[in-house]
Design a protein around this motif. Structure first.
Motif: not given
Length: 494
Positions: A222-227, A237-239
């Motif tokens: 999740f942290e990498r997705l947010q970055e 990101i994933f509705k």
């Protein structure tokens, strides 16, 4: 509603009815499993060594088969590893799951053609119970990600070797293959950080509806997705992400951080898988605990945790257990484990049906002064101390400080905060109060001025990840022990 989701609901009802059938007759179900195990293995080397032909009752079994850990069973396992047949179970296993050991280094746990289906079907059935109870099945049309080990296997003497999650990856049903993420090539990447970054690239524009994995490693994802997305919430990101499936550790210490990162609450399903067997899954969103799988080729015994290290502790069967007691979990399985201590402790939250929570590890506790603090207690204390606050915890572990430079000894809580408390002393006081309510021995030590109250030490951002990386245990099924009776982890973190 799609054809796929309609079919899922029909199948979910069928599995629910099958579960009801065996869970309503637990003692009879376990007796049947027991008889089948003994009958199937009586001509094996282990069966002959332990006179299985004479075993008629649980009492006979307990007289003939002592409690063992991996080291005690290792001589038999070594014979199986070099290709010998009919040692622990009839024939040869089809796989060995490689897992981390403590005193013995790597452990190799056999998986047989009889045991393998339960590893696959249990996770599926957990999802089907969720569908049956909630009526939510739309997620089956979205993409699903399972953060797991590499599916690359080696082979020796006709037996394949690999990580359990990698082995299970070979059994994903065809109807899920199209929906499953990440790609096979990405799943084969060994380096965890590279793997997570590649997974982010593959999934960030997909319609992810289900995400599964150990919470600490999903948090890293999740942290990498947010970055990558410039700080977006995961729900942006994933509705259609609405279901999180996890196992291996208690989710509660991570829940606040997850909800902050996701931007909304999502349903979750807890699983209790291990290389030794798939023991339980959450069968209801309304009830506490996970349904103990009594019909999956595993015979269960239970030893009270506070009696475990005494000579010849009493071994209880399913009809003898009580609510709220901390038990060491002992299993005999259709993979050839006999009277095997898996190392986990559980507590029953329900006896009709039998539901459990994982309370910790039999060897992971703090008892430097006789307090015998267990993982469930420290996790409850953290949950209570953060409830109703905006404090967010990334990770934590607890260790005793027996020889402080000044003052009385204490329990040190090493915490990586995402959002710190305004007053660290007040927060420590709340944790300490909760611990004293839960553990009478700890309370006595505080009252008697043997210990002083909890001391909190802050761990720098990503400190736990860096520690795991330094130990070669970043990612996969590896996890930080919630507490330990020595300072190996604590001193490394500091």
């Amino acid at each position: 509603m799609s054809i796929k989701s309609i079919a899922a609901k029909i199948f979910a009802r069928k599995i629910y009815n099958q579960t009801q059938a065996w869970s309503k007759k637990p003692i009879e179900t376990q007796l049947e499993v027991f008889k089948n195990l003994i009958q199937s293995a009586k001509e094996t080397e282990f069966g002959k060594d332990h006179n299985f032909a004479s075993i008629k009752t649980f009492e006979d079994f307990q007289k003939n088969v002592p409690i063992r850990d991996y080291e005690d069973l290792k001589a038999y396992i070594e014979k199986v590893k070099i290709g010998e047949e009919n040692i622990l179970w009839k024939g040869k296993p089809i796989y060995f799951a490689k897992t981390s050991g403590t005193t013995s280094g790597a452990k190799y746990i056999p998986l047989t053609k009889e045991s393998m289906p339960s590893h696959v079907n249990a996770a599926r059935n957990a999802i089907l119970h969720y569908i049956n109870e909630t009526g939510n099945a739309d997620f089956v049309d979205g993409k699903m990600i399972f953060l797991q080990g590499s599916p690359i296997l080696t082979e020796k003497h006709g037996i394949k070797f690999g990580r359990l999650s990698g082995i299970v990856a070979h059994f994903v049903p065809k109807y899920l293959q199209r929906n499953r993420m990440p790609s096979w090539e990405t799943n084969c990447i060994d380096d965890w950080e590279t793997k997570v970054n590649t997974i982010v690239d593959e999934t960030i524009k997909e319609n992810m509806s289900v995400i599964s994995g150990i919470p600490s490693w999903v948090q890293m994802y999740f942290e990498r997705l947010q970055e990558k997305s410039g700080g977006k919430k995961i729900s942006e990101i994933f509705k259609n992400f609405n279901l999180f499936i996890y196992g291996g550790v208690n989710y509660e210490p991570y829940r606040a951080k997850f909800e902050q990162m996701i931007g909304k609450k999502v349903d979750s399903i807890e699983l209790f898988p291990a290389s030794e067997g798939f023991f339980a899954y959450q069968d209801s969103q309304k009830e506490k605990g996970m349904l103990l799988l009594l019909n999956s080729g595993i015979f269960y015994e239970f030893i009270k945790a506070d009696e475990f290290f005494t000579e010849n502790p009493k071994r209880y069967t399913i009809g003898e257990v009580e609510l709220g007691v901390n038990y060491a979990l002992i299993v005999s399985t259709n993979a050839g484990l006999w009277g095997y201590n898996i190392g986990d402790t559980i507590q029953f939250t329900s006896l009709a049906p039998y539901r459990v929570i994982v309370s910790g590890r039999i060897k992971h506790y703090i008892s430097a002064f006789g307090e015998h603090v267990i993982a469930n207690e420290v996790e409850n204390a953290m949950k209570e101390a953060t409830a109703g606050t905006d404090i967010v915890i990334n990770e934590f572990t607890v260790a005793p400080q027996i020889t402080p430079s000044s003052g009385l000894p204490y329990h040190e809580w090493l915490i990586e905060f995402e959002k710190e408390p305004e007053n660290i002393e007040t927060f420590a006081e709340a944790i300490d109060d909760s611990m004293r309510k839960q553990n009478i021995y700890y309370d006595d030590l505080i009252t008697g001025n043997v210990l002083r109250k909890v001391v909190i030490s802050k761990v720098s951002k990503n400190g736990f990840q860096e520690y795991m990386k330094s130990q070669g245990k970043l990612g996969g099924q590896n996890k930080i022990p919630r507490l330990s009776n020595d300072r190996k982890i604590a001193d490394n973190l500091k």
